[in-house]
Design a protein around this motif. Structure first.
Motif, mmCIF file in Angstrom:
data_model
loop_
_atom_site.group_PDB
_atom_site.id
_atom_site.type_symbol
_atom_site.label_atom_id
_atom_site.label_comp_id
_atom_site.label_asym_id
_atom_site.label_seq_id
_atom_site.Cartn_x
_atom_site.Cartn_y
_atom_site.Cartn_z
ATOM 1 N N ALA A 16 14.575 -19.716 16.059
ATOM 2 C CA ALA A 16 14.811 -20.907 15.222
ATOM 3 C C ALA A 16 13.540 -21.736 15.098
ATOM 4 O O ALA A 16 13.195 -22.191 14.000
ATOM 5 C CB ALA A 16 15.946 -21.750 15.820
ATOM 6 N N GLY A 17 12.813 -21.904 16.199
ATOM 7 C CA GLY A 17 11.566 -22.661 16.149
ATOM 8 C C GLY A 17 10.505 -21.979 15.314
ATOM 9 O O GLY A 17 9.736 -22.629 14.607
ATOM 10 N N ALA A 18 10.462 -20.645 15.379
ATOM 11 C CA ALA A 18 9.484 -19.902 14.577
ATOM 12 C C ALA A 18 9.776 -20.068 13.089
ATOM 13 O O ALA A 18 8.859 -20.247 12.286
ATOM 14 C CB ALA A 18 9.497 -18.422 14.965
ATOM 15 N N LEU A 19 11.044 -20.023 12.727
ATOM 16 C CA LEU A 19 11.417 -20.150 11.321
ATOM 17 C C LEU A 19 11.249 -21.581 10.814
ATOM 18 O O LEU A 19 10.896 -21.789 9.656
ATOM 19 C CB LEU A 19 12.859 -19.684 11.114
ATOM 20 C CG LEU A 19 13.118 -18.197 11.368
ATOM 21 C CD1 LEU A 19 14.604 -17.892 11.267
ATOM 22 C CD2 LEU A 19 12.320 -17.326 10.408
ATOM 23 N N GLN A 20 11.481 -22.579 11.677
ATOM 24 C CA GLN A 20 11.410 -23.968 11.245
ATOM 25 C C GLN A 20 9.993 -24.528 11.303
ATOM 26 O O GLN A 20 9.551 -25.215 10.401
ATOM 27 C CB GLN A 20 12.328 -24.834 12.107
ATOM 28 C CG GLN A 20 13.791 -24.557 11.889
ATOM 29 C CD GLN A 20 14.677 -25.234 12.920
ATOM 30 O OE1 GLN A 20 14.188 -25.847 13.861
ATOM 31 N NE2 GLN A 20 15.979 -25.114 12.750
ATOM 32 N N ARG A 21 9.300 -24.247 12.408
ATOM 33 C CA ARG A 21 7.983 -24.867 12.615
ATOM 34 C C ARG A 21 6.832 -23.883 12.500
ATOM 35 O O ARG A 21 5.693 -24.284 12.319
ATOM 36 C CB ARG A 21 7.944 -25.543 13.987
ATOM 37 C CG ARG A 21 8.876 -26.728 14.095
ATOM 38 C CD ARG A 21 8.741 -27.439 15.413
ATOM 39 N NE ARG A 21 9.123 -26.647 16.571
ATOM 40 C CZ ARG A 21 10.377 -26.466 16.985
ATOM 41 N NH1 ARG A 21 11.365 -26.992 16.319
ATOM 42 N NH2 ARG A 21 10.628 -25.767 18.057
ATOM 43 N N GLY A 22 7.103 -22.618 12.666
ATOM 44 C CA GLY A 22 6.071 -21.611 12.528
ATOM 45 C C GLY A 22 5.037 -21.584 13.645
ATOM 46 O O GLY A 22 3.906 -21.160 13.425
ATOM 47 N N ASP A 23 5.404 -22.051 14.854
ATOM 48 C CA ASP A 23 4.463 -22.032 15.978
ATOM 49 C C ASP A 23 3.977 -20.612 16.240
ATOM 50 O O ASP A 23 4.780 -19.673 16.308
ATOM 51 C CB ASP A 23 5.125 -22.565 17.251
ATOM 52 C CG ASP A 23 5.577 -24.005 17.110
ATOM 53 O OD1 ASP A 23 4.970 -24.732 16.313
ATOM 54 O OD2 ASP A 23 6.530 -24.385 17.811
ATOM 55 N N ALA A 24 2.679 -20.463 16.406
ATOM 56 C CA ALA A 24 2.098 -19.134 16.606
ATOM 57 C C ALA A 24 2.625 -18.459 17.866
ATOM 58 O O ALA A 24 2.905 -17.253 17.857
ATOM 59 C CB ALA A 24 0.570 -19.232 16.671
ATOM 60 N N TRP A 25 2.785 -19.207 18.962
ATOM 61 C CA TRP A 25 3.248 -18.580 20.191
ATOM 62 C C TRP A 25 4.644 -18.002 20.021
ATOM 63 O O TRP A 25 4.970 -16.953 20.607
ATOM 64 C CB TRP A 25 3.214 -19.553 21.376
ATOM 65 C CG TRP A 25 4.293 -20.588 21.398
ATOM 66 C CD1 TRP A 25 4.231 -21.851 20.888
ATOM 67 C CD2 TRP A 25 5.606 -20.448 21.952
ATOM 68 N NE1 TRP A 25 5.425 -22.506 21.092
ATOM 69 C CE2 TRP A 25 6.289 -21.667 21.747
ATOM 70 C CE3 TRP A 25 6.270 -19.415 22.608
ATOM 71 C CZ2 TRP A 25 7.593 -21.871 22.166
ATOM 72 C CZ3 TRP A 25 7.579 -19.626 23.030
ATOM 73 C CH2 TRP A 25 8.222 -20.841 22.805
ATOM 74 N N ARG A 26 5.494 -18.624 19.209
ATOM 75 C CA ARG A 26 6.850 -18.114 18.984
ATOM 76 C C ARG A 26 6.800 -16.785 18.232
ATOM 77 O O ARG A 26 7.506 -15.841 18.579
ATOM 78 C CB ARG A 26 7.678 -19.133 18.212
ATOM 79 C CG ARG A 26 7.949 -20.398 18.997
ATOM 80 C CD ARG A 26 8.671 -21.434 18.127
ATOM 81 N NE ARG A 26 8.700 -22.729 18.725
ATOM 82 C CZ ARG A 26 9.651 -23.163 19.538
ATOM 83 N NH1 ARG A 26 10.645 -22.387 19.848
ATOM 84 N NH2 ARG A 26 9.603 -24.386 20.031
ATOM 85 N N TRP A 27 5.964 -16.730 17.196
ATOM 86 C CA TRP A 27 5.841 -15.480 16.436
ATOM 87 C C TRP A 27 5.252 -14.377 17.304
ATOM 88 O O TRP A 27 5.671 -13.223 17.227
ATOM 89 C CB TRP A 27 4.994 -15.703 15.181
ATOM 90 C CG TRP A 27 5.745 -16.453 14.134
ATOM 91 C CD1 TRP A 27 5.508 -17.728 13.711
ATOM 92 C CD2 TRP A 27 6.871 -15.992 13.375
ATOM 93 N NE1 TRP A 27 6.426 -18.084 12.742
ATOM 94 C CE2 TRP A 27 7.276 -17.041 12.510
ATOM 95 C CE3 TRP A 27 7.587 -14.803 13.343
ATOM 96 C CZ2 TRP A 27 8.345 -16.924 11.637
ATOM 97 C CZ3 TRP A 27 8.669 -14.692 12.460
ATOM 98 C CH2 TRP A 27 9.028 -15.744 11.625
ATOM 99 N N LEU A 28 4.285 -14.716 18.139
ATOM 100 C CA LEU A 28 3.704 -13.715 19.021
ATOM 101 C C LEU A 28 4.712 -13.216 20.051
ATOM 102 O O LEU A 28 4.753 -12.028 20.374
ATOM 103 C CB LEU A 28 2.457 -14.284 19.721
ATOM 104 C CG LEU A 28 1.262 -14.518 18.812
ATOM 105 C CD1 LEU A 28 0.165 -15.283 19.551
ATOM 106 C CD2 LEU A 28 0.741 -13.203 18.257
ATOM 107 N N PHE A 29 5.547 -14.111 20.581
ATOM 108 C CA PHE A 29 6.590 -13.711 21.524
ATOM 109 C C PHE A 29 7.552 -12.733 20.860
ATOM 110 O O PHE A 29 7.887 -11.687 21.425
ATOM 111 C CB PHE A 29 7.343 -14.957 22.023
ATOM 112 C CG PHE A 29 8.293 -14.680 23.152
ATOM 113 C CD1 PHE A 29 7.879 -14.822 24.461
ATOM 114 C CD2 PHE A 29 9.598 -14.289 22.906
ATOM 115 C CE1 PHE A 29 8.746 -14.576 25.508
ATOM 116 C CE2 PHE A 29 10.474 -14.040 23.941
ATOM 117 C CZ PHE A 29 10.047 -14.186 25.251
#
Length: 137
Positions: free
Chosen positions: A38-51
């Motif tokens: 949810a955080g990756a889709l909403q905020r696009g934080d790089a660490w979330r996408w990498l995880f």
């Protein structure tokens, strides 16, 4: 049960626990997959996408090294049922304020009462679902 059956599961569980611990230590975040997605889709934080990328690549690596096998596709329900099941899981994670990984791995490890209760409910529901689908239907 032979060691060849439970050792890979033990190793996988240890790696999941280690990754959750490292994420908490170095990033101060709980490794709840629904929250990370949810955080990756909403905020696009790089660490979330990498995880999330690491989850997929780790699975492919395990398959490529012969440590895991792909599930068989025979007997899968039609795609509308799969979509409905996915939506229900998403709704459940919002209602439960987290998913099985967040509550079951991180929450129980932190001795959170809410997570212990949620994990008990997840596991009880899973056992009952398997029992009904295998023995009563």
């Amino acid at each position: 049960m032979s060691a060849s059956q439970w050792l890979p599961a033990l190793g996988g569980g240890m790696l999941v626990g280690l990754s959750a611990l490292l994420l908490m230590l170095f990033n101060g975040r709980v490794a709840g997959i629904s929250g990370i997605l949810a955080g990756a889709l909403q905020r696009g934080d790089a660490w979330r996408w990498l995880f999330l990328l690491g989850l997929g690549l780790g699975s492919l690596l395990a398959f490529g090294l012969g440590w895991a096998s792909l599930p068989t596709l025979a007997g899968l329900p039609a795609w509308p049922w799969v979509v409905l099941a996915g939506l229900l899981v998403g709704i459940g994670t919002r209602l439960g304020n987290g998913c099985t990984s967040g509550h079951g791995i991180c929450g129980v490890g932190c001795l959170s009462r809410r997570s212990i209760v949620a994990t008990f409910v997840f596991m009880t529901t899973a056992v009952l679902t398997v029992f009904v689908s295998r023995h009563l239907l």
